[in-house]
Scaffold this motif. Structure first.
Motif, mmCIF file in Angstrom:
data_model
loop_
_atom_site.group_PDB
_atom_site.id
_atom_site.type_symbol
_atom_site.label_atom_id
_atom_site.label_comp_id
_atom_site.label_asym_id
_atom_site.label_seq_id
_atom_site.Cartn_x
_atom_site.Cartn_y
_atom_site.Cartn_z
ATOM 1 N N ALA A 28 0.775 -1.264 0.435
ATOM 2 C CA ALA A 28 -0.234 0.090 0.396
ATOM 3 C C ALA A 28 1.237 1.353 0.394
ATOM 4 N N GLU A 29 1.813 0.785 0.746
ATOM 5 C CA GLU A 29 2.648 2.247 0.869
ATOM 6 C C GLU A 29 3.498 2.468 -0.452
ATOM 7 N N LEU A 30 3.882 1.135 -1.132
ATOM 8 C CA LEU A 30 4.512 1.636 -2.537
ATOM 9 C C LEU A 30 3.782 2.043 -3.526
ATOM 10 N N GLU A 31 2.735 1.465 -3.481
ATOM 11 C CA GLU A 31 1.052 1.828 -4.383
ATOM 12 C C GLU A 31 1.499 3.452 -4.152
ATOM 13 N N GLN A 32 1.199 4.495 -3.381
ATOM 14 C CA GLN A 32 0.916 5.522 -3.170
ATOM 15 C C GLN A 32 2.245 5.795 -3.156
ATOM 16 N N GLU A 33 3.987 5.416 -3.110
ATOM 17 C CA GLU A 33 4.802 6.214 -3.529
ATOM 18 C C GLU A 33 4.819 6.980 -4.924
ATOM 19 N N LEU A 34 4.232 5.305 -5.746
ATOM 20 C CA LEU A 34 4.353 5.596 -7.361
ATOM 21 C C LEU A 34 3.621 6.504 -7.547
ATOM 22 N N GLU A 35 4.264 7.905 -8.328
ATOM 23 C CA GLU A 35 3.348 8.540 -8.835
ATOM 24 C C GLU A 35 2.688 8.633 -10.326
ATOM 25 N N SER A 36 2.658 7.470 -11.202
ATOM 26 C CA SER A 36 2.172 7.292 -12.089
ATOM 27 C C SER A 36 1.596 5.799 -12.113
ATOM 28 N N GLY A 37 1.189 5.172 -12.297
ATOM 29 C CA GLY A 37 0.668 3.918 -12.614
ATOM 30 C C GLY A 37 0.241 3.054 -11.264
ATOM 31 N N SER A 38 -0.093 1.463 -10.958
ATOM 32 C CA SER A 38 -0.504 0.600 -9.830
ATOM 33 C C SER A 38 0.538 -0.276 -10.069
ATOM 34 N N LEU A 39 0.010 -0.705 -8.767
ATOM 35 C CA LEU A 39 1.270 -2.155 -9.193
ATOM 36 C C LEU A 39 1.049 -2.466 -10.416
ATOM 37 N N VAL A 40 -0.105 -3.399 -10.769
ATOM 38 C CA VAL A 40 -0.059 -3.586 -12.076
ATOM 39 C C VAL A 40 1.035 -3.042 -13.223
ATOM 40 N N ASP A 41 1.023 -1.817 -13.094
ATOM 41 C CA ASP A 41 2.244 -1.079 -14.428
ATOM 42 C C ASP A 41 3.449 -1.528 -13.807
ATOM 43 N N LEU A 42 3.795 -1.392 -12.246
ATOM 44 C CA LEU A 42 5.521 -1.852 -11.506
ATOM 45 C C LEU A 42 5.589 -3.089 -12.044
ATOM 46 N N VAL A 43 4.841 -3.576 -12.161
ATOM 47 C CA VAL A 43 4.987 -5.840 -12.692
ATOM 48 C C VAL A 43 5.071 -5.729 -13.930
ATOM 49 N N GLN A 44 4.374 -5.160 -15.093
ATOM 50 C CA GLN A 44 4.052 -4.801 -16.021
ATOM 51 C C GLN A 44 5.635 -3.957 -16.790
ATOM 52 N N ARG A 45 6.168 -3.316 -16.010
ATOM 53 C CA ARG A 45 7.641 -2.667 -16.381
ATOM 54 C C ARG A 45 8.302 -3.394 -15.947
ATOM 55 N N PHE A 46 8.479 -4.920 -14.988
ATOM 56 C CA PHE A 46 10.011 -5.503 -14.438
ATOM 57 C C PHE A 46 9.837 -6.940 -15.400
ATOM 58 N N GLU A 47 8.067 -6.628 -15.691
ATOM 59 C CA GLU A 47 8.063 -8.048 -16.980
ATOM 60 C C GLU A 47 9.505 -7.269 -18.608
ATOM 61 N N GLY A 48 8.852 -6.380 -18.540
ATOM 62 C CA GLY A 48 8.758 -5.983 -20.154
ATOM 63 C C GLY A 48 10.497 -5.316 -19.592
ATOM 64 N N SER A 49 11.563 -5.695 -19.042
ATOM 65 C CA SER A 49 12.423 -4.728 -18.366
ATOM 66 C C SER A 49 12.693 -3.022 -18.428
ATOM 67 N N ARG A 50 11.417 -2.280 -18.260
ATOM 68 C CA ARG A 50 11.671 -0.725 -18.308
ATOM 69 C C ARG A 50 11.186 -0.547 -17.134
ATOM 70 N N PHE A 51 11.778 -1.065 -16.211
ATOM 71 C CA PHE A 51 12.066 -0.201 -15.244
ATOM 72 C C PHE A 51 12.864 0.817 -14.659
ATOM 73 N N SER A 52 12.589 1.414 -13.887
ATOM 74 C CA SER A 52 13.713 2.972 -13.138
ATOM 75 C C SER A 52 14.616 2.165 -11.952
ATOM 76 N N SER A 53 15.671 2.982 -12.018
ATOM 77 C CA SER A 53 16.187 2.723 -10.926
ATOM 78 C C SER A 53 15.791 3.175 -9.335
ATOM 79 N N ARG A 54 14.186 4.489 -9.581
ATOM 80 C CA ARG A 54 13.596 4.779 -8.669
ATOM 81 C C ARG A 54 12.363 3.871 -8.450
ATOM 82 N N ASP A 55 12.432 2.766 -9.403
ATOM 83 C CA ASP A 55 11.331 1.708 -8.874
ATOM 84 C C ASP A 55 12.336 0.733 -8.470
#
Length: 106
Positions: A28-55
């Motif tokens: 819940a804290e992680l989702e609140q910290e994400l400035e854009s998107g949701s946890l699903v978006d975060l998972v998709q970024r990792f699955e697609g190797s499009r994550f950032s150092s911020r992630d």
């Protein structure tokens, strides 16, 4: 030792082995910290190797908090992580995978 079935991941930070875990509160804290998107978006970024150092940093902080450590993002800005950024990224990806892993149905 990290228990993968409990969602735990081990990472050595500043010479100390730490257990990271994404609890519901940490998520819940992680989702609140994400400035854009949701946890699903975060998972998709990792699955697609499009994550950032911020992630990666946000996931490691959330995992440490879920593992019981009282840390802030600023605490990790100068931290030495064994294995460097790649180890941190691997730990972050494992945290996500383990948090959303379905129990074996056997």
């Amino acid at each position: 030792m990290a228990n993968p079935w409990a969602g735990e991941v081990a990472l050595t930070i500043d010479g100390k082995r730490r257990l990271l875990k994404l609890t519901l509160g940490a998520l819940a804290e992680l989702e609140q910290e994400l400035e854009s998107g949701s946890l699903v978006d975060l998972v998709q970024r990792f699955e697609g190797s499009r994550f950032s150092s911020r992630d990666v940093l946000a996931l490691v902080v959330a995992g440490l908090r879920g593992g019981g450590a009282e840390v802030a993002r600023s605490d990790l800005m100068q931290a030495e992580i064994d294995g460097g950024p790649m180890a941190a990224a691997r730990a972050a990806a494992e945290l996500l995978a383990r948090a959303f892993m379905l129990p074996d149905s056997k």
